[in-house]
Write a protein that holds these residues in place. Sequence first.
Motif, PDB file in Angstrom:
ATOM      1  N   ILE A   5       0.838  -1.200   0.000  1.00  0.00           N
ATOM      2  CA  ILE A   5       0.000   0.000   0.000  1.00  0.00           C
ATOM      3  C   ILE A   5       0.877   1.255   0.000  1.00  0.00           C
ATOM      4  N   ALA A   6       1.940   1.242   0.783  1.00  0.00           N
ATOM      5  CA  ALA A   6       2.852   2.383   0.822  1.00  0.00           C
ATOM      6  C   ALA A   6       3.526   2.592  -0.536  1.00  0.00           C
ATOM      7  N   LEU A   7       3.908   1.523  -1.197  1.00  0.00           N
ATOM      8  CA  LEU A   7       4.542   1.612  -2.508  1.00  0.00           C
ATOM      9  C   LEU A   7       3.561   2.167  -3.542  1.00  0.00           C
ATOM     10  N   VAL A   8       2.327   1.717  -3.499  1.00  0.00           N
ATOM     11  CA  VAL A   8       1.310   2.224  -4.424  1.00  0.00           C
ATOM     12  C   VAL A   8       1.060   3.714  -4.175  1.00  0.00           C
ATOM     13  N   MET A   9       1.022   4.110  -2.901  1.00  0.00           N
ATOM     14  CA  MET A   9       0.816   5.519  -2.585  1.00  0.00           C
ATOM     15  C   MET A   9       1.988   6.378  -3.066  1.00  0.00           C
ATOM     16  N   VAL A  10       3.207   5.899  -2.893  1.00  0.00           N
ATOM     17  CA  VAL A  10       4.380   6.638  -3.355  1.00  0.00           C
ATOM     18  C   VAL A  10       4.352   6.785  -4.866  1.00  0.00           C
ATOM     19  N   CYS A  11       3.979   5.724  -5.553  1.00  0.00           N
ATOM     20  CA  CYS A  11       3.890   5.809  -7.016  1.00  0.00           C
ATOM     21  C   CYS A  11       2.810   6.801  -7.442  1.00  0.00           C
ATOM     22  N   GLY A  12       1.699   6.820  -6.719  1.00  0.00           N
ATOM     23  CA  GLY A  12       0.632   7.772  -7.026  1.00  0.00           C
ATOM     24  C   GLY A  12       1.067   9.206  -6.810  1.00  0.00           C
ATOM     25  N   LEU A  15       3.477  10.220  -9.573  1.00  0.00           N
ATOM     26  CA  LEU A  15       2.745  10.483 -10.806  1.00  0.00           C
ATOM     27  C   LEU A  15       2.048  11.839 -10.741  1.00  0.00           C
ATOM     28  N   ALA A  16       1.460  12.152  -9.595  1.00  0.00           N
ATOM     29  CA  ALA A  16       0.765  13.432  -9.443  1.00  0.00           C
ATOM     30  C   ALA A  16       1.743  14.598  -9.535  1.00  0.00           C
ATOM     31  N   PHE A  17       2.899  14.487  -8.885  1.00  0.00           N
ATOM     32  CA  PHE A  17       3.882  15.566  -8.943  1.00  0.00           C
ATOM     33  C   PHE A  17       4.466  15.711 -10.347  1.00  0.00           C
ATOM     34  N   ALA A  18       4.653  14.605 -11.041  1.00  0.00           N
ATOM     35  CA  ALA A  18       5.206  14.670 -12.390  1.00  0.00           C
ATOM     36  C   ALA A  18       4.202  15.286 -13.367  1.00  0.00           C
TER      37      ALA A  18
END
Length: 56
Positions: A5-12, A15-18
Amino acid sequence: MKKVIALVMVCGFALAFASCGGGGSKTESTTDTTAVAQDTTAAPADTTKTDTTQMK
């Protein structure tokens, strides 16, 4: 499971910042050609307050 869950949140977040970076090319013109020149000869309004604490 917490790590997934933490990894998915970090990826999200990444993506949002990019996607909201704002460093892209500027395709729109930023100059406003319909602006009217302001009259600079008028004196500014007096904004000083009168001291009423020492009235006789």
